[in-house]
Design an enzyme around this catalytic site. Sequence first.
Site, short mmCIF file in Angstrom:
data_model
loop_
_atom_site.label_atom_id
_atom_site.label_comp_id
_atom_site.label_asym_id
_atom_site.label_seq_id
_atom_site.Cartn_x
_atom_site.Cartn_y
_atom_site.Cartn_z
N GLN A 198 -54.20 5.06 5.72
CA GLN A 198 -54.33 6.41 6.24
C GLN A 198 -54.59 6.42 7.74
O GLN A 198 -54.63 7.49 8.35
CB GLN A 198 -55.50 7.12 5.54
N GLU A 233 -58.58 4.63 4.33
CA GLU A 233 -58.93 4.96 5.71
C GLU A 233 -59.43 3.74 6.46
O GLU A 233 -59.12 3.53 7.62
CB GLU A 233 -59.97 6.08 5.74
N ARG A 311 -72.06 14.62 6.53
CA ARG A 311 -71.31 15.73 5.94
C ARG A 311 -71.97 16.21 4.64
O ARG A 311 -71.90 17.40 4.31
CB ARG A 311 -69.85 15.35 5.70
N ARG A 343 -62.29 11.52 -0.84
CA ARG A 343 -61.92 12.93 -0.78
C ARG A 343 -63.14 13.85 -0.76
O ARG A 343 -63.91 13.91 -1.71
CB ARG A 343 -61.04 13.26 -1.98
N PHE A 345 -65.48 13.42 1.60
CA PHE A 345 -66.21 12.68 2.63
C PHE A 345 -67.69 13.04 2.67
O PHE A 345 -68.25 13.36 3.71
CB PHE A 345 -65.56 12.95 3.99
N THR A 447 -66.12 15.57 11.98
CA THR A 447 -67.41 15.78 12.63
C THR A 447 -67.58 14.87 13.85
O THR A 447 -68.46 15.11 14.67
CB THR A 447 -68.57 15.55 11.65
N ALA A 516 -60.19 14.23 6.44
CA ALA A 516 -60.91 15.47 6.77
C ALA A 516 -60.05 16.71 6.54
O ALA A 516 -60.26 17.74 7.17
CB ALA A 516 -61.43 15.44 8.21
N GLU A 717 -59.08 18.55 0.63
CA GLU A 717 -60.42 18.26 0.11
C GLU A 717 -61.15 19.44 -0.52
O GLU A 717 -61.83 19.27 -1.53
CB GLU A 717 -61.28 17.67 1.24
#
Length: 764
Positions: A198, A233, A311, A343, A345, A447, A516, A717
């Site tokens: 990703q 990721e 998060r 998914r 996060f 973020t 995200a 997400e």
Amino acid sequence: MSIAKPLPHDAAKLHVTGAARYVDDIPTSRDCLHLAFGLAPIAKGRITAMNLDAVKRSPGVVAVLTADDLPFANDVSPSIHDEPLLSDGTVHYPGQPVFLVAATSHRAARVAARKGDVTYAEEEALLTVDQALMADSRFEDGPRIYEKGDAAAAIGAAPHVIDGKFDLGGQEHFYLEGQAALAFPQEGGDVLVHSSTQHPTEIQHKVAEAIGAPMHAVRVETRRMGGGFGGKESQGNALAVSCAIIATLTGRPAKMRYDRDDDMTVTGKRHPFKISYRAGFDDDGKLLGVDFLHLVNCGWAQDLSLPVADRAMLHADNAYLIPAIRIESHRLKTNLQSFTAYRGFGGPQGVVGIERVMDHIAHDLGLDPIELRRRNYYAAPDQAGADNTTPYGQKVEDFELHEMTAQLLDSSDYAARKAEIADWNAGQDRFARGIGFSPVKFGISFTLTHLNQAGALVHVYQDGSVHLNHGGTEMGQGLFQKVAQVAASRFGIPLEKVKITATDTAKVPNTSATAASSGSDLNGMAVKAACDTIRDRMADHLAQRYQTEPAKVRFEDGNVHIGDEVISFDEAASLAYQGRISLSATGFYKTPKLEWDRINGQGRPFFYFAYGAAITEVVVDRLTGENRILRADILHDAGASLNPALDIGQVEGAYVQGAGWLTTEELVWDGKGALRTHAPSTYKIPACSDRPDVFNVALYDGQNREDTIYRSKAVGEPPFMLGISAWLAQSNAVSSFGDAFPAMDAPGTAEEVWRAIRRVRDGV
């Protein structure tokens, strides 16, 4: 216009016919080497001796590397360089790579990797958050605390107080295509890497470090992944780096893919949490103060744990205006896999916490759980007062759940069904049905503010065909199709004239991960900018040629209208080419309005919020705890959808994945830290038969208040959290067996449901 049409996935035919090409399908030469890791069997300790002679003698083996053999950086971490590719002499979790084998076949490499003779001095491991907390084993000096108002005082003065705690399990990504990479050596020491990732730019960065080269010497290409869900990721770094090192050292192509057992054993998963809460509220159920404690199991390396835990804190309010709240988060280091992006996060873990609180309060006061939630919602935009702010200081200006909830209650016939379920349960002894509701307010943006940027490259050829490239990656979610629809709409041409090609760091540099939920937002806007640049150049040239104003040039229906003249887009492209007009452009976009201080927990980390709501009905068996989902009704906010068919598919898949996380997907480690659920025989993901028999999914009719691509909203997400309603429905069903609140842990497996029924029957 291609926008808002329910067009099929661009590779749908390739998927169903098996013609879609993944990393493992890329043709290689006969001299390609295949790689495998030798893995440590212990959770913590030191390597005291290592004899790899048997590995080197194994048939087909060409090279065997340890940490001492690596030419440059021994690191594959996405954050603080704390994750060695190969053990530096210490072992931190069962499954940690100790040595690397390169052989002439995949099987030969795997067989050889199991022949290593390695002796370990085993040490006491930390496997739980409670153990890590007692040992002060963590990734920050102390807890991170976000707060609004004085929660302790508000709770102390409240007429009613509840408290509780529960364990919230992790989750295996279980992408269909496992981790895979393939590296081809190039002239001058360069390397071409095909990676199922990703985040191609991070692969480029880590490979460059590993082979001692600048980033321009490394090209990374990703055409598609067979699923990612956050698990690709950062977790693909080790494979890509290994392949690049072997390719550079031997001059031969190198390929690596994990078998499913190795994939589940080696790679990180969703972060497990232990959540404690204390909440004060009035007679009507209005929240006055809430205090959360998050104990986050981060595993052995930092990876992406800090922003994941952040998060979770940022979503601890979910959809509710809480006058006073305190969230304390401990990011704890244990001797398990390095838990990573998944998914949502961290957002789902934060949302589950407050949804548990809401159900607990509803049970305590004897209120309908949906009515209680509606009383605590943020104010609607036309009612917003001065304090419609989150715990981190961002004002909620686009809250849509009042109307969405009313619409869902009506379409699902909630009131009548709730009464019918109560009557049905009253006539049963063994079975009980339950109904659960969960809303979601999910913030959209990285973020880490600088990641909110994207680039694109667009070519218009002289025959009118369009070549498109951007920094996003395709993992089955339909991003490529959505972005191609944007390009077709900007030029006013049929979608089939747009060719979108593999993500390539040589075409679009410095990309952010496709994560995200930002893929369409960022890359769609970057593509729009590139297309508009070319379109404006064409318009200027054609206006001059036909002696009119550029503002009178329109691109639509495959044609270009120039005043009263109409020519085809193909002809317009040819004329522009002949007029020496550049028909190639880059586009760039950065998300506006963002300002975030993560240390103090204040600012505007999100550009906007996406919303959704779900009602789920389940049935449970008192004797066995077995349970199944009977019906799900979902209304989700995708703004002005770019592609309703793809977005509904994302909502359906997200709901099922979220429900799986909280009802069936149980990760089990033994007392030595070894993962016991490392195959589909022992780890239960939802199957087709587990989907609701009645599955009603609709998109909310609205558009984004912020200036996103065609006023759409992210949809990857946010709907994952709608699966929480299945867990709440289980709890509701269990509550019919007694008067006590069913303080269930998650996931609500058959065993956990059975235990909860026993507790409720015994009044515990």
